[in-house]
Each structure stands twice: as C-alpha cells, then as structure tokens.
Design a protein around this motif. Structure first.
Motif, PDB file in Angstrom:
ATOM      1  N   LEU A  56       0.828  -1.201   0.000  1.00 33.91           N
ATOM      2  CA  LEU A  56       0.000   0.000   0.000  1.00 33.91           C
ATOM      3  C   LEU A  56       0.859   1.246   0.000  1.00 33.91           C
ATOM      4  O   LEU A  56       1.865   1.326   0.708  1.00 33.91           O
ATOM      5  CB  LEU A  56      -0.886   0.021   1.256  1.00 33.91           C
ATOM      6  N   LEU A  57       0.453   2.242  -0.797  1.00 31.21           N
ATOM      7  CA  LEU A  57       0.946   3.609  -0.637  1.00 31.21           C
ATOM      8  C   LEU A  57      -0.270   4.514  -0.537  1.00 31.21           C
ATOM      9  O   LEU A  57      -1.115   4.535  -1.442  1.00 31.21           O
ATOM     10  CB  LEU A  57       1.831   4.074  -1.782  1.00 31.21           C
ATOM     11  N   ALA A  58      -0.376   5.242   0.571  1.00 33.65           N
ATOM     12  CA  ALA A  58      -1.462   6.198   0.767  1.00 33.65           C
ATOM     13  C   ALA A  58      -0.860   7.585   0.936  1.00 33.65           C
ATOM     14  O   ALA A  58      -0.297   7.896   1.986  1.00 33.65           O
ATOM     15  CB  ALA A  58      -2.305   5.816   1.987  1.00 33.65           C
ATOM     16  N   ASP A  59      -0.952   8.392  -0.117  1.00 27.78           N
ATOM     17  CA  ASP A  59      -0.524   9.788  -0.023  1.00 27.78           C
ATOM     18  C   ASP A  59      -1.741  10.581   0.443  1.00 27.78           C
ATOM     19  O   ASP A  59      -2.333  11.361  -0.308  1.00 27.78           O
ATOM     20  CB  ASP A  59      -0.020  10.280  -1.374  1.00 27.78           C
ATOM     21  N   VAL A  60      -2.129  10.317   1.679  1.00 29.34           N
ATOM     22  CA  VAL A  60      -3.340  10.897   2.266  1.00 29.34           C
ATOM     23  C   VAL A  60      -2.931  11.628   3.539  1.00 29.34           C
ATOM     24  O   VAL A  60      -2.516  11.004   4.519  1.00 29.34           O
ATOM     25  CB  VAL A  60      -4.392   9.810   2.570  1.00 29.34           C
ATOM     26  N   THR A  61      -3.045  12.934   3.516  1.00 26.97           N
ATOM     27  CA  THR A  61      -2.619  13.760   4.643  1.00 26.97           C
ATOM     28  C   THR A  61      -3.642  14.882   4.850  1.00 26.97           C
ATOM     29  O   THR A  61      -4.642  14.974   4.137  1.00 26.97           O
ATOM     30  CB  THR A  61      -1.227  14.368   4.373  1.00 26.97           C
ATOM     31  N   ALA A  62      -3.375  15.730   5.823  1.00 31.45           N
ATOM     32  CA  ALA A  62      -4.219  16.906   6.047  1.00 31.45           C
ATOM     33  C   ALA A  62      -3.843  17.967   5.023  1.00 31.45           C
ATOM     34  O   ALA A  62      -2.907  18.747   5.217  1.00 31.45           O
ATOM     35  CB  ALA A  62      -4.029  17.425   7.466  1.00 31.45           C
ATOM     36  N   VAL A  63      -4.583  17.989   3.899  1.00 31.46           N
ATOM     37  CA  VAL A  63      -4.278  18.852   2.759  1.00 31.46           C
ATOM     38  C   VAL A  63      -5.428  19.829   2.526  1.00 31.46           C
ATOM     39  O   VAL A  63      -6.599  19.454   2.660  1.00 31.46           O
ATOM     40  CB  VAL A  63      -4.063  17.997   1.483  1.00 31.46           C
ATOM     41  N   PRO A  64      -5.132  21.083   2.171  1.00 30.04           N
ATOM     42  CA  PRO A  64      -6.208  22.016   1.820  1.00 30.04           C
ATOM     43  C   PRO A  64      -7.040  21.489   0.658  1.00 30.04           C
ATOM     44  O   PRO A  64      -6.494  20.968  -0.320  1.00 30.04           O
ATOM     45  CB  PRO A  64      -5.454  23.288   1.418  1.00 30.04           C
ATOM     46  N   ASN A  65      -8.344  21.623   0.769  1.00 29.29           N
ATOM     47  CA  ASN A  65      -9.243  21.160  -0.288  1.00 29.29           C
ATOM     48  C   ASN A  65      -9.305  22.222  -1.384  1.00 29.29           C
ATOM     49  O   ASN A  65     -10.230  23.042  -1.439  1.00 29.29           O
ATOM     50  CB  ASN A  65     -10.634  20.872   0.275  1.00 29.29           C
ATOM     51  N   VAL A  66      -8.298  22.185  -2.243  1.00 28.31           N
ATOM     52  CA  VAL A  66      -8.153  23.169  -3.313  1.00 28.31           C
ATOM     53  C   VAL A  66      -7.942  22.419  -4.617  1.00 28.31           C
ATOM     54  O   VAL A  66      -6.940  21.710  -4.782  1.00 28.31           O
ATOM     55  CB  VAL A  66      -6.963  24.120  -3.033  1.00 28.31           C
ATOM     56  N   SER A  67      -8.865  22.562  -5.529  1.00 22.84           N
ATOM     57  CA  SER A  67      -8.795  21.854  -6.809  1.00 22.84           C
ATOM     58  C   SER A  67      -7.904  22.589  -7.798  1.00 22.84           C
ATOM     59  O   SER A  67      -7.541  23.758  -7.597  1.00 22.84           O
ATOM     60  CB  SER A  67     -10.199  21.724  -7.406  1.00 22.84           C
TER      61      SER A  67
ATOM     62  N   ALA B 241      -4.350  10.299  -3.282  1.00 22.04           N
ATOM     63  CA  ALA B 241      -3.838   9.118  -3.988  1.00 22.04           C
ATOM     64  C   ALA B 241      -3.692   7.928  -3.047  1.00 22.04           C
ATOM     65  O   ALA B 241      -3.026   8.026  -2.008  1.00 22.04           O
ATOM     66  CB  ALA B 241      -2.491   9.434  -4.632  1.00 22.04           C
ATOM     67  N   ILE B 242      -4.286   6.798  -3.442  1.00 23.02           N
ATOM     68  CA  ILE B 242      -4.160   5.544  -2.701  1.00 23.02           C
ATOM     69  C   ILE B 242      -3.885   4.436  -3.713  1.00 23.02           C
ATOM     70  O   ILE B 242      -4.629   4.275  -4.683  1.00 23.02           O
ATOM     71  CB  ILE B 242      -5.438   5.215  -1.914  1.00 23.02           C
ATOM     72  N   VAL B 243      -2.810   3.693  -3.499  1.00 20.55           N
ATOM     73  CA  VAL B 243      -2.415   2.626  -4.415  1.00 20.55           C
ATOM     74  C   VAL B 243      -2.242   1.340  -3.618  1.00 20.55           C
ATOM     75  O   VAL B 243      -1.469   1.303  -2.654  1.00 20.55           O
ATOM     76  CB  VAL B 243      -1.092   2.955  -5.138  1.00 20.55           C
ATOM     77  N   GLU B 244      -2.939   0.284  -4.003  1.00 19.72           N
ATOM     78  CA  GLU B 244      -2.743  -1.049  -3.430  1.00 19.72           C
ATOM     79  C   GLU B 244      -2.365  -1.996  -4.557  1.00 19.72           C
ATOM     80  O   GLU B 244      -3.024  -2.041  -5.590  1.00 19.72           O
ATOM     81  CB  GLU B 244      -4.017  -1.546  -2.740  1.00 19.72           C
TER      82      GLU B 244
END
Length: 759
Positions: free
Chosen positions: A405-416, A465-468
C-alpha cells in the motif's frame, strides 16, 4: 530586572512538589536489548506512555527538555534573544521562535480540542508526562546529564507541554518553517526591514528532509509475503531524530519501530501482521492568501468588496532583561507573513496570510494508534483515511498476506486545480514551485468544504492518492504519480504535487534498482526480493548521476592537460559513495555545480519513459565548456581545502563522537544516491545534517515479523551514554541488527536488568 536561573535547590523543590501531583496506578517494565533499545511492557495505555516517556528521557533528557522550553515560547529567556534555533529548514532567532509559539499555539483551544481525541490518546499523553517527571525525580538535580544540569529549563512538564509539542510536530512542514516570516510581519510603517530582508522560501529538497519507502507484495518477494524497506532521511540532531522502541500490552498491542520526541508510540515500525514506513509527501499543506488592503488602513483588508479588520494581538516574550512586547497580525485566512525576496511584502496595497491544514491537527496520535493496531494494509488505509490525521508524510505498508500500500493521504487544503487557476494572482505563477498563492479578496477562493471530513476545508481522502498492489509501490519524495511505473496514477490537484514531469534522480535511481532486482540484472541469481537483497540495495551507495554522466565527462576532459589528474582520478573511481571510495568527493564537488546547468541533457524528459529520461549529457558547444569549467572548479576546491583528488570519501564525510571520527558512507540525493546524507561544510570536511536515520527491512515468516534495522546516529544524545555512538559505528561498517521481537528473542538480546516502574 534580570531573570535568574533556577538553582538546584529550587529545581529539587519543584520536583518534590510535582511528585505529590503524580497520577497513581502506573506500572511499566523496561527491558533493554542490543544498542539500548527499550522494550516497554504494561497493562494499559497510560502505563505504556509512562514507560515510553521515562525511557526516552533516560536517553535524551536535555534535548527533550529544550524542546519543551521551545514550544512554551521560552527560548529567549533561557538561551538569549540573539541566539538561533531551527524549527524547520533555516535558522531563526529565539525571539521570533517565541513569538511564533506564543501567538500560534493557543492553549485554551488545544485543551478544548484534545477532548475530541480518543481516551487512549489522552492516556498515552498523560502517561508520557508522568514517565518524564518520574525520571526527573529519580535523577534528582545532581544526576541530570551534564549538558543541561542546573538549567532552569529542565523542569517537570504537564499535559499542556504535550499539547504544544504535538501541535508543533503537526506544523513541521507548513507554518512552522515560516515562523520567522510570521513573527516579523508588520504593517508598512512598522516593518522590521533589517530582519526580514534575508528571508527566503523554504526548500525541502535542499534541506534533505525526505525518505525512501518501498513496499513489496506477494508477486515480488521470495516467500510470497509482504516486505517493507524504510529509509527516512531525517535530521541527525535535534528533536526530529528517530528513537527505537517496542511497546507491548499483552493481548492488546505489540509494536516495534521508531518514533520522534514526544510521541508515545511508534510512528514507523511493525507488528506481527503489518509493517509500515513514511516518506515526506510532495503535497502542500498550506496555501498563501494575497490580501487586497483597505486604502484607508493597511491593517484592514477587502473580501468581496467589504472591509475586514485584522486581529491584532500583543504578546509578552520573557527575556533575561525583562519582557519584550511583540505584536502579531491575523486575518480570517491565518497569520500575516512577509518574505521580501519572494515578493511577499506587506505594502499599503497588499499583504499575505498563510493558512495551514495541520493547524489544530490533534488527530495524529489517533491516526498512528490505528496503524499500530492494524492487522492488514486495509486497516492502515482505514486509519489514514478516516482520521486525515497523518500530517505531512506518505504511508507505505505491507502485510503478511502479500499486499502493498501507498497512501498519499494527509491533512491537505481542499483546493482543486480549477480553484488554483481561477484564484491566481500575479504572484501565483512565479511562486508555484514552492507555494500555492490564492486571491484573498474573494470569499470563493477559500478552501472548499467537503462533507464528512474531520475538520473544515480538508481535502477528502477520496480525492487523494491511494495505491494497493501485489507487486510493489515506491516513493522517494516525488509525488504520487509514479508510485509504480507500470501504472502511473491519474493526475490530481497540483496541491498534491506535480505529475507527468521529470522525477528526481533519487526517485529514478530507486525505480531502476527495483527493476534490476526484479529482472535479475543486479548480480543476484534470483528475481525476487528478500532480506539479503534488500540489505544490499540499501548499502550499495550507487550514484545514478555518475552512471548517467561520468563516461561523457571523461570524454570532455581527456584532451585537457590541466584536467589530466582529475580525469585519471574519476576514471579510477568505483562510482560509489562508500567510505573507501576514492574520487567520490571530486565528483561530488563537480556535480554540485553541474547539476545546476540548464540544457545539460541531450535526451529530454519523455512521458513514455519517465524512469530513464532525461539522460545523455551534452558534450558540445557552451554546455561542454561549462561542464569542463565545473570540473576545474571542483579541482580548485579540493586543492584549496588541502585534499588529494583521490581522497577517500570517509576521510571527508564523518561525524565526531567523543573525539573519534566515524566515517559516514552515502551522499546527497541529488547525486541519485539512495543512501542519502545531506552534509554541511565545516572547514574542509562534510558533517551529516540529515539523511539515512532509522533504516528498517521488515518481512514475515510463519511465526511473525523478521526485521533488520539500524539507527545511524544511535539512540542517545548524551555523550556519557553507552548508546551515544554504538549504532553509528555499526552503520559506518554497514552492519545490521536483527531486532528481537518475541519474549525469547528479547531475553536472548537483553542488556542489563529489567527496570520496573510503579507508582
């Protein structure tokens, strides 16, 4: 009035008073094994925190006590206003550090928000406080380590200190690195020009704060189970150093790994079912808002045409000469900041504010708690995505079932991406590589609100981004995009990092070495990954920069009489950064200049071949002349420093521990070296500042985890400790430590007697 240091008698009284307030019912045992690794066993979470706080302070009391003084905003009082510290990437003065912490860490808010965390998280924190204070009582003033003996800042702590420290750790890659810019922000008539003139934007690449993380799944490992290779590149000094530990509550938790100062449980490590590591994410965790100021008042700004007043707060910073008054300014978007070198000035027309997604992120302990208790990578994914509490690192994991697993999931500003485009200002494009600048004159440019996130304005995990996979995932601080070259990730918001552009030499080096391993072209007979091959990969010290360019460089200098000696040295060099590699320093000095040259690659980046491009050094025209000039400058540098051109790398790069020089292999990631060491020039030597720290390789067999690890700078910062340099010497010799995990293994590796704590 001059503040006086607390005497030993006063400190002793403070410790005695603290003893009366200690929580009861705490009990933990600490068994140390090879290299002083503490194995902490307890019956409940509060007692685990108790044991961790005690053990950590045993090894690093002075460093941790200083960190508590820092987050309390007391550096000026204890260390002087003109002395400097480092909170992020660059040094800043103590007065600015105190101003930042006293204005940005609101205790009332931190206390209130802590009630939203789990009881386990609160118990761990309370136990840590009790363990730290217990050690102070056990030592007494006379046995505090020499470096901080008799210092007023060595004092009992409270849960408030832990709340501040947790907040500081959350802000480490965002507002914290701009603390000087925030502390010195002032309206035009009050600007502190002499202080802010030298401020620059943070450069994470130059700082060396990063990591390599690989997770291999069933399709690529020798035994069909998961295997983790973790190599975080963190500072060699200060509270961002890693510390090894093992925590056990029988039947509840059994986790081993490493953590940072003030964290009561492993933040990198493994249990019987999973192993994980982290790499610093390429995502931006802050945005800058450009404010359009009210023409009538530079402390007011316009939003949708309406004037709003900045919040003005006056704080008192204690110093030895008496309190110093500082004024700080805050907008609805966050605190004001100034970086003149980047065009971020506070003028009569505009000003700039910064908002950090990790402000108030007290969820991080619960996020890591979920990882500690995970039984498979799915549990890790759930912990990361539901809390959004991992502050600024990717999470890379493998389990005993062969999932990666790679989870590039953090506390990020919700900015598109669209919002970044629609809210751009003239400052946005020039600063895009370092900062996201949004138009603060429009309320529509605030962060978007998504339902279900634990804090307003955070980007939901579903947009990250989440990759399994069952083969492998990898990251070396570039973005999520090339986690596995077989399947590049779809392009996401730019706030999560760049995509479809050239990767760093270190990223490419890792992917190339993985491919060589899996195709059997690296000298090993198999095409699978196991502990032996993973260990070899970590200590190979290859330089992709040399691999890509050295033959061309030798051609450029072949007919240059003044470069004949340099040419011969580089020709004889083994192209590695081992301690005995001769010629490595010459190429290091050359590449430091050559790497900056534009247009040096003949074959440009190719989206169809991102791992192997750009490549092929230009060997004609002005670029060739510049490359020869870089080599001449490198020769001059070594000669001026008194080094032979073929000086051994370990004679140049080393650390000194208790008078002994210990050679350190590895080199800067810009050279395409995976075993990173980012060093500072000190005289004619290189001294590691950050780089390979807690290096771990963890797989699984039928019984549980099988882990090899080394902590490059060792467990303790106390020169009197037996654990001050032992692992540094082991690292220098490329040795590993098979970590003891089971009770029988711990007993076999036991050092000294088990310490039993109770109160």
């Amino acid at each position: 009035m001059r503040y006086k240091s607390v005497s030993l008698i006063v400190l002793a009284c403070a410790l005695a008073g603290q003893a009366d307030a200690q929580p009861q019912g705490l009990e933990a045992s600490i068994t140390r094994t090879t290299y002083g690794i503490p194995h902490i066993t307890a019956k409940n979470w509060k007692s685990i925190g108790y044991g961790v706080g005690y053990a950590y302070a045993q090894d690093n009391l002075c460093m941790l006590a200083e960190d508590f003084a820092t987050v309390a905003g007391e550096r000026s009082l204890h260390f002087g206003t003109k002395e400097k510290t480092s909170l992020g990437f660059d040094p800043l003065d103590n007065l600015a550090a105190d101003t930042f912490f006293r204005s940005n860490l609101d205790l009332a808010t931190l206390r209130r928000d802590s009630l939203k965390t789990s009881k386990i998280a609160r118990d761990l924190s309370e136990g840590y406080v009790a363990g730290y204070n217990r050690l102070l009582r056990d030592l007494g003033p006379d046995r505090v380590p020499e470096a901080c003996r008799g210092k007023a800042w060595v004092r009992p702590i409270t849960t408030d200190d832990m709340l501040r420290l947790t907040e500081k750790n959350a802000l480490r890659s965002g507002a914290l690195v701009l603390a000087q810019a925030i502390a010195d922000a002032a309206p035009p008539l009050e600007a502190k020009a002499e202080k802010v003139a030298g401020l620059t934007l943070p450069n994470t690449e130059a700082s060396g704060l990063g990591s390599n993380g690989w997770a291999f799944g069933a399709e690529t490992t020798a035994n069909g189970r998961g295997l983790i290779v973790g190599n975080p590149h963190f500072p060699w000094s200060g509270p961002s150093r890693f510390y090894q530990l093992h925590i056990t509550i029988p039947g509840v938790v059994d986790v081993m790994g490493a953590t940072l100062a003030g964290s009561p449980l492993p933040t990198i490590g493994f249990n019987k079912d999973i192993a994980w590591t982290h790499t610093v994410s390429a995502a931006r965790h802050t945005t800058v808002f450009e404010l359009t100021l009210d023409p009538a008042d530079p402390t007011r700004y316009l939003v949708d045409g309406k004037s709003e007043a900045m919040q003005v707060r006056t704080i008192q910073v204690p110093t030895p000469e008496g309190p110093v008054q500082r004024t700080v300014y805050t907008s609805r978007f966050g605190p004001l900041m100034v970086i003149p070198s980047a065009g971020l000035n506070w003028t009569k027309e505009r000003a700039f504010a910064i908002r950090d997604a990790n402000s108030g992120n007290n969820r991080l302990i619960d996020a890591w708690l979920g990882i500690n208790l995970a039984k498979n990578v799915g549990d890790i994914r759930n912990a990361v995505t539901t809390t959004l509490g991992i502050p600024w690192v990717n999470t890379i994991a493998a389990d005993r079932y062969g999932n990666a697993l790679l989870a590039d999931v953090t506390a990020v500003p919700n900015v598109s991406a669209q919002k970044i485009k629609d809210c751009a200002t003239p400052r946005s494009a020039p600063l895009a590589q370092r900062l996201i600048v949004l138009d603060g004159s429009k309320s529509a440019c605030e962060w978007d609100q998504a339902p279900g996130t634990p804090a307003p304005g955070l980007m939901p995990a579903s947009d990250q981004a989440i990759v399994e996979r069952r083969d492998y995932v990898a990251n070396s601080n570039d973005s999520y995009w090339l986690t596995n070259p077989k399947s590049p990730y779809r392009v996401l918001s730019p706030i999560l990092g760049t995509a479809e552009v050239a990767r760093s030499l270190r990223t490419r080096s890792g992917l190339i070495e993985i491919d060589r391993r899996l195709t059997g072209t690296d000298g090993f007979t198999s095409t699978k990954v196991d502990h032996e091959t993973a260990r070899a990969m970590q200590y190979a010290n290859k330089s992709l920069a040399a691999e890509l360019t050295l033959d061309a460089v030798l051609g450029l200098c072949a007919d240059q009489a003044d470069l004949a000696a340099a040419c011969q040295t580089l020709k004889s060099w083994d192209r590695l950064y081992n301690n005995d590699s001769k010629g490595a320093y010459l190429f290091w000095a050359f590449w430091e200049l050559a790497d900056r040259l534009p247009g040096k690659w003949a074959t440009p980046f190719d989206l169809k071949d991102p791992v192997n491009t750009p490549r092929d050094l230009v060997t004609t025209g002005p670029v060739a002349d510049q490359l020869r000039g870089a080599l001449r400058s490198a020769v001059e540098r070594l000669t001026k420093e008194g080094h032979a051109l073929d000086v051994a790398w370990g004679s140049v790069q080393f650390v000194t521990r208790n008078g002994e020089n210990i050679p350190i292999h590895g080199a800067h990631g810009n050279l395409g070296v995976l075993n990173v060491q980012v060093s500072e020039k000190v005289g004619k030597t290189l001294v590691p500042r950050s780089g390979t720290s807690y290096l771990q390789i963890v797989g699984f067999d039928e019984q549980g985890p099988v882990a090899d690890a080394i902590l490059s700078y060792a467990q303790s910062t106390d020169p009197a400790s037996p654990y001050y340099a032992d692992q540094t010497k082991a690292y220098a010799e490329k040795r590993w430590n098979r970590l003891p995990f089971t009770p029988a293994q711990i007993q076999a590796a036991k050092v000294g007697e088990t310490l039993k704590l109770k109160e």
